[in-house]
Scaffold this active site. Sequence first.
Site, PDB file in Angstrom:
ATOM      1  CB  SER A  69      43.254  39.536  26.056  1.00 39.24           C
ATOM      2  OG  SER A  69      42.327  40.397  25.233  1.00 39.24           O
ATOM      3  CG  PHE A 218      30.593  40.010  41.790  1.00 37.83           C
ATOM      4  CD1 PHE A 218      29.811  40.026  43.159  1.00 37.83           C
ATOM      5  CD2 PHE A 218      31.542  40.607  41.507  1.00 37.83           C
ATOM      6  CE1 PHE A 218      30.427  40.864  44.249  1.00 37.83           C
ATOM      7  CE2 PHE A 218      32.498  40.994  42.826  1.00 37.83           C
ATOM      8  CZ  PHE A 218      31.764  41.129  43.978  1.00 37.83           C
ATOM      9  CD  GLU A 260      39.719  42.673  31.188  1.00 34.33           C
ATOM     10  OE1 GLU A 260      40.270  42.473  29.972  1.00 34.33           O
ATOM     11  OE2 GLU A 260      39.414  41.677  31.860  1.00 34.33           O
ATOM     12  CG  HIS A 306      43.519  43.533  21.683  1.00 37.09           C
ATOM     13  ND1 HIS A 306      42.081  43.938  21.363  1.00 37.09           N
ATOM     14  CD2 HIS A 306      43.601  42.817  22.749  1.00 37.09           C
ATOM     15  CE1 HIS A 306      41.320  43.242  22.048  1.00 37.09           C
ATOM     16  NE2 HIS A 306      42.114  42.392  22.832  1.00 37.09           N
ATOM     17  CG  HIS A 391      41.710  40.858  19.139  1.00 32.70           C
ATOM     18  ND1 HIS A 391      42.404  40.446  19.849  1.00 32.70           N
ATOM     19  CD2 HIS A 391      40.292  40.987  19.987  1.00 32.70           C
ATOM     20  CE1 HIS A 391      41.564  39.809  20.924  1.00 32.70           C
ATOM     21  NE2 HIS A 391      40.427  40.149  20.581  1.00 32.70           N
TER      22      HIS A 391
END
Length: 426
Positions: A69, A218, A260, A306, A391
């Site tokens: 990423s 959060f 995201e 990806h 991935h």
Amino acid sequence: MDKRRRGQKPRNIVVFIGDGMGVSTITAARIFDGQSRGLRGEEHVLAFEDFANLALIKTYNTNSQVADSAGTATAILSGYKTNIGTVNVPPADSLEAMVLGSCGTDANPPATLTTKAKRSGRSVGVISTARLTHATPAAMYGHAVSRDWEADKDIEGPVLAAGCTSLSEQLVSSEADLFLGGGEKEFSESQIERFPGAVVRTASEMNAAPDGRLLGLFNSSHMSFEADRAETDEPSLAEMTRFAMDRLSANRNGYVLMVEAGRVDHAHHGTNAYRALRDMQALNEAVEVAKEKMGDDTLILVTADHSHVFSMSGYPTRGNPILGLVKSNDRETGQPDPDPVLAEDGKPYTTLGYHNGPNVRLPDSPALTDNMVQAPDYRQQTAVPLGSETHAGEDVPLYATGPGSEQVRGVMEQDEIGKLIERMLK
Ligand SMILES: [Zn+2]
């Protein structure tokens, strides 16, 4: 004519990144979401699937066939490819050269999207269900030779000597207006105090926050999976997207917002398809909100950094539960067979599976039942034993709508996305 020319560029840009959202994840999520609405599922349409413009994206990093990423977020958001594990630092011959190059004073890396957007007069928002110092959100505002430089404690030895700073420190000194996500544990007390705006920790505090810059933390680490969020006071991805678009649209020059869905990837790494698909539903709802609020001056991009080694297979009948065992049509009657298909080992198998990861199918693995495989914590079976599923290297889609979206077509290198965003800012 001027007006038409101006109309070709967006005032606002919203970039959605489904972390690990390959094509098989999208197809499974479409069916999962459809089935949760009482449909058979295959015919269902996700919020971004009616966007007219679409491309396939080549995701490799400069030194890796299968990407991570950090390198891919650099390509998507900053417009250049780099090494695996690296956030917004151009590749160099050695790690040492990269450390000296990115943290030294005389060789600053190229500007981040936050800096470019600010130069254009726009506001900037960063949303992630992962930690805000995690690779993808960090690529909006920071530079790090290693994505692991999240907190001050991660900066030591030659890296510290070269003048490198943590991503949490870079977030605090960043010009971005709005940060909503997880990762409070990566910030020191002093960093939280120095953040030049309000700091909130729950959905209701977010909604009551004063105007001005805002940092929402959060969760101490990543935010909860959508499947587990009901027990928390965390906002949903859709709630954060709505809040950010409302807040940032106060700037008449427009805004750039990155959203995201960071935990689709985490669920996949654990081969827990249920949580990956629930987080995909959360992303779908966030895109729904963006479509509702966008107007005709907003470019929306939806893509993945990806893929994952996640597959959908066997010959399940139409409407077969997507998390279920494969039940096929009877060859004689053409009607769905109520019993699961058996593999060569005499045991049933699921439609969804992974090439590698933690739950390997072995000769002594128990025979699967529908109850087992549809339980929220079930980990789909894998072929190659690895502690964490990996991935995958095939292309991912990019869906686009709004001004500039007509430039999204064909097969594109991932860094062309960042270059397109940069052109749209000018
Ligand atoms: Zn990952």
